[in-house]
Motif scaffolding. Structure first.
Motif, PDB file in Angstrom:
ATOM      1  N   LEU A  76       0.798  -1.285  -0.021  1.00 53.76           N
ATOM      2  CA  LEU A  76       0.118  -0.024   0.058  1.00 53.76           C
ATOM      3  C   LEU A  76       0.726   1.418  -0.029  1.00 53.76           C
ATOM      4  O   LEU A  76       2.108   1.195   0.364  1.00 53.76           O
ATOM      5  N   ARG A  77       0.331   2.317  -0.501  1.00 54.10           N
ATOM      6  CA  ARG A  77       1.022   3.649  -0.644  1.00 54.10           C
ATOM      7  C   ARG A  77       0.200   4.821   0.098  1.00 54.10           C
ATOM      8  O   ARG A  77      -0.979   4.505  -0.444  1.00 54.10           O
ATOM      9  N   VAL A  78       0.680   5.577   0.799  1.00 56.56           N
ATOM     10  CA  VAL A  78      -0.029   6.609   1.343  1.00 56.56           C
ATOM     11  C   VAL A  78       0.820   7.808   1.205  1.00 56.56           C
ATOM     12  O   VAL A  78       1.903   7.962   1.332  1.00 56.56           O
ATOM     13  N   ARG A  79       0.123   8.923   1.016  1.00 53.33           N
ATOM     14  CA  ARG A  79       0.774  10.257   0.598  1.00 53.33           C
ATOM     15  C   ARG A  79       0.073  11.326   1.413  1.00 53.33           C
ATOM     16  O   ARG A  79      -1.096  11.505   1.392  1.00 53.33           O
ATOM     17  N   THR A 117      10.081   3.848   2.934  1.00 48.11           N
ATOM     18  CA  THR A 117      10.256   5.172   2.179  1.00 48.11           C
ATOM     19  C   THR A 117      10.795   4.953   0.751  1.00 48.11           C
ATOM     20  O   THR A 117      10.760   5.733  -0.150  1.00 48.11           O
ATOM     21  N   GLU A 118      11.073   3.684   0.288  1.00 46.63           N
ATOM     22  CA  GLU A 118      11.641   3.075  -1.013  1.00 46.63           C
ATOM     23  C   GLU A 118      10.414   3.034  -1.856  1.00 46.63           C
ATOM     24  O   GLU A 118       9.547   2.318  -1.352  1.00 46.63           O
ATOM     25  N   PRO A 119      10.352   3.792  -3.031  1.00 47.32           N
ATOM     26  CA  PRO A 119       8.908   3.886  -3.858  1.00 47.32           C
ATOM     27  C   PRO A 119       8.754   2.169  -4.348  1.00 47.32           C
ATOM     28  O   PRO A 119       9.833   1.245  -4.607  1.00 47.32           O
ATOM     29  N   VAL A 120       7.648   1.751  -4.468  1.00 48.02           N
ATOM     30  CA  VAL A 120       7.305   0.403  -4.991  1.00 48.02           C
ATOM     31  C   VAL A 120       6.496   0.363  -6.050  1.00 48.02           C
ATOM     32  O   VAL A 120       5.215   0.986  -5.930  1.00 48.02           O
ATOM     33  N   PRO A 121       6.637   0.069  -7.555  1.00 48.32           N
ATOM     34  CA  PRO A 121       5.817   0.176  -8.496  1.00 48.32           C
ATOM     35  C   PRO A 121       4.520  -0.488  -8.175  1.00 48.32           C
ATOM     36  O   PRO A 121       4.415  -1.492  -7.572  1.00 48.32           O
ATOM     37  N   ASP A 122       3.368  -0.036  -8.701  1.00 49.62           N
ATOM     38  CA  ASP A 122       2.107  -0.550  -8.847  1.00 49.62           C
ATOM     39  C   ASP A 122       1.714  -0.812  -7.352  1.00 49.62           C
ATOM     40  O   ASP A 122       0.653  -1.572  -7.254  1.00 49.62           O
ATOM     41  N   ALA A 123       2.159   0.003  -6.375  1.00 47.98           N
ATOM     42  CA  ALA A 123       1.555  -0.107  -4.962  1.00 47.98           C
ATOM     43  C   ALA A 123       0.216   0.673  -4.980  1.00 47.98           C
ATOM     44  O   ALA A 123      -0.163   1.374  -5.783  1.00 47.98           O
TER      45      ALA A 123
END
Length: 370
Positions: free
Chosen positions: A25-28, A49-55
């Motif tokens: 999951l991603r939160v901003r 904190t490292e981006p994950v594609p398609d999160a």
């Protein structure tokens, strides 16, 4: 205590995928208290904190802060004639969670918090403080653990060791009876500290608060008649202050309507001085924290409002129920490797109470629960 998982985010995500685990999951949002816009990726129950594609993005904008904390709550029973029960405990903890309270400290309980609580991913994290420890005549008979003054230090170590490292001592009870002595409380603090634990003290009388501070307790609970002359000592030795203002404030009107009596006048004198004392403690550098000590559970934001009314800056009052409380309990806030326990708000929650009525998103142990 929770430990960060090892390995990079990408490695962990690939491992999760190979085992069929849920998508990352991603939160901003704008993170408090730093007030910086950040993105986090949630891998199992950890923030990364490292981006994950398609999160999968579950929060996109607004305000983020660590899950709320109630540092003084007693889940599991609601009345003197109601025994501690697992069903009531689960209901209380669920009420906390649904309000965004994702971490609670239970300084004193009618029974030790059972192990299943810590294993249930649907419930808030719990820092138990063992059973209330009371010497004869200083608490509700049979409601906690009744011990003699000679046995108190040993019992305190036992309760701290059996819990999260905390124990709770009832340092005073009736307004017109003596509090525990400085000597007894100092012995308790020394013994518990030697075992690596910490001591919370129930104090409402001037004598009880004085003796607890001089003994060096780690947290002063209530402190209704705390002498302001002790505040600098609290700040210097790191004694936190948990004033539980909301529960007192809720009862103030009824107290004023009572017929004059020694107890009524004592209580009202303490209440009338408590808000200025809380403000003075904050200004002196004492860590002031939010605890409710009341029912229903899940009302810690009412305590935040009372702390602000006492004179704490709005952001400081909110931190007392979030990042400040977590730091004091030894947990990180919203940081890489930290627990994925957070709440999101559409508007700045340090604004008036309507802005923080309820989180727009609640994430506990990496799972969206609301």
């Amino acid at each position: 205590m929770d430990q960060p998982i090892s390995g990079s985010t990408s490695e962990s995500v690939r491992a999760n995928a190979s085992r069929g685990r849920a998508v990352v999951l991603r939160v901003r949002g704008v993170v408090l208290p730093e007030r910086e816009e950040r993105s986090f990726w949630i891998d199992e129950d950890r923030l990364r904190t490292e981006p994950v594609p398609d999160a999968e993005t579950v929060v996109d904008g607004g305000w983020l802060l660590p899950g709320l904390v109630d540092v003084h709550t007693h889940p599991g029973t609601e009345a003197l004639d109601a025994p501690f029960s697992d069903d009531t405990l689960r209901r209380h903890l669920t009420d906390h969670r649904d309000a965004g309270v994702l971490l609670v400290r239970t300084p004193g309980s009618a029974a030790r918090i059972p192990g299943w609580v810590h294993e249930d991913a649907e419930l808030p994290r719990v820092h138990p403080g063992g059973r209330w420890l009371a010497t004869p005549g200083r608490f509700l008979p049979g409601f906690g653990r009744d011990v003699s003054e000679a046995e108190l230090a040993r019992a305190a170590v036992e309760e701290a060791t059996a819990s999260s490292g905390w124990c709770k001592v009832v340092a005073d009870w009736r307004y017109d009876e003596p509090a525990l002595s400085v000597e007894v409380l100092t012995g308790v603090v020394r013994a518990v500290h030697a075992a690596g634990g910490r001591v919370a003290a129930h104090c409402q009388t001037a004598e009880g608060s004085r003796n607890a501070v001089l003994a060096g307790v780690d947290s002063l609970e209530h402190g209704m008649h705390l002498d302001p002359g002790l505040i600098d000592r609290m700040a210097a030795q790191g004694t936190a202050f948990v004033p539980t203002l909301a529960v007192f404030g809720a009862g103030a009107g009824a107290r004023r309507s009572e017929e004059p009596s020694g107890r009524r006048d004592w209580w009202l004198a303490g209440w009338d001085a408590l808000l200025p004392t809380v403000r003075a403690a904050h200004e002196a550098g004492v860590t002031v924290l939010a605890g409710t000590d009341s029912f229903p559970c899940g009302t810690v934001m009412s305590e935040v409002e009372w702390l602000a009314r006492a004179g704490l800056p709005p952001e400081t009052a909110l931190g007392a129920a979030s990042w400040t409380a977590r730091s004091w309990l030894g947990l990180p806030g919203l940081t890489d490797g930290g627990p994925a326990d957070l709440v999101a708000y559409d508007t700045d929650p340090t604004l008036p109470p309507s802005a923080r009525a309820h989180p727009s998103r609640i994430i506990l142990r990496g799972r969206v629960v609301a």
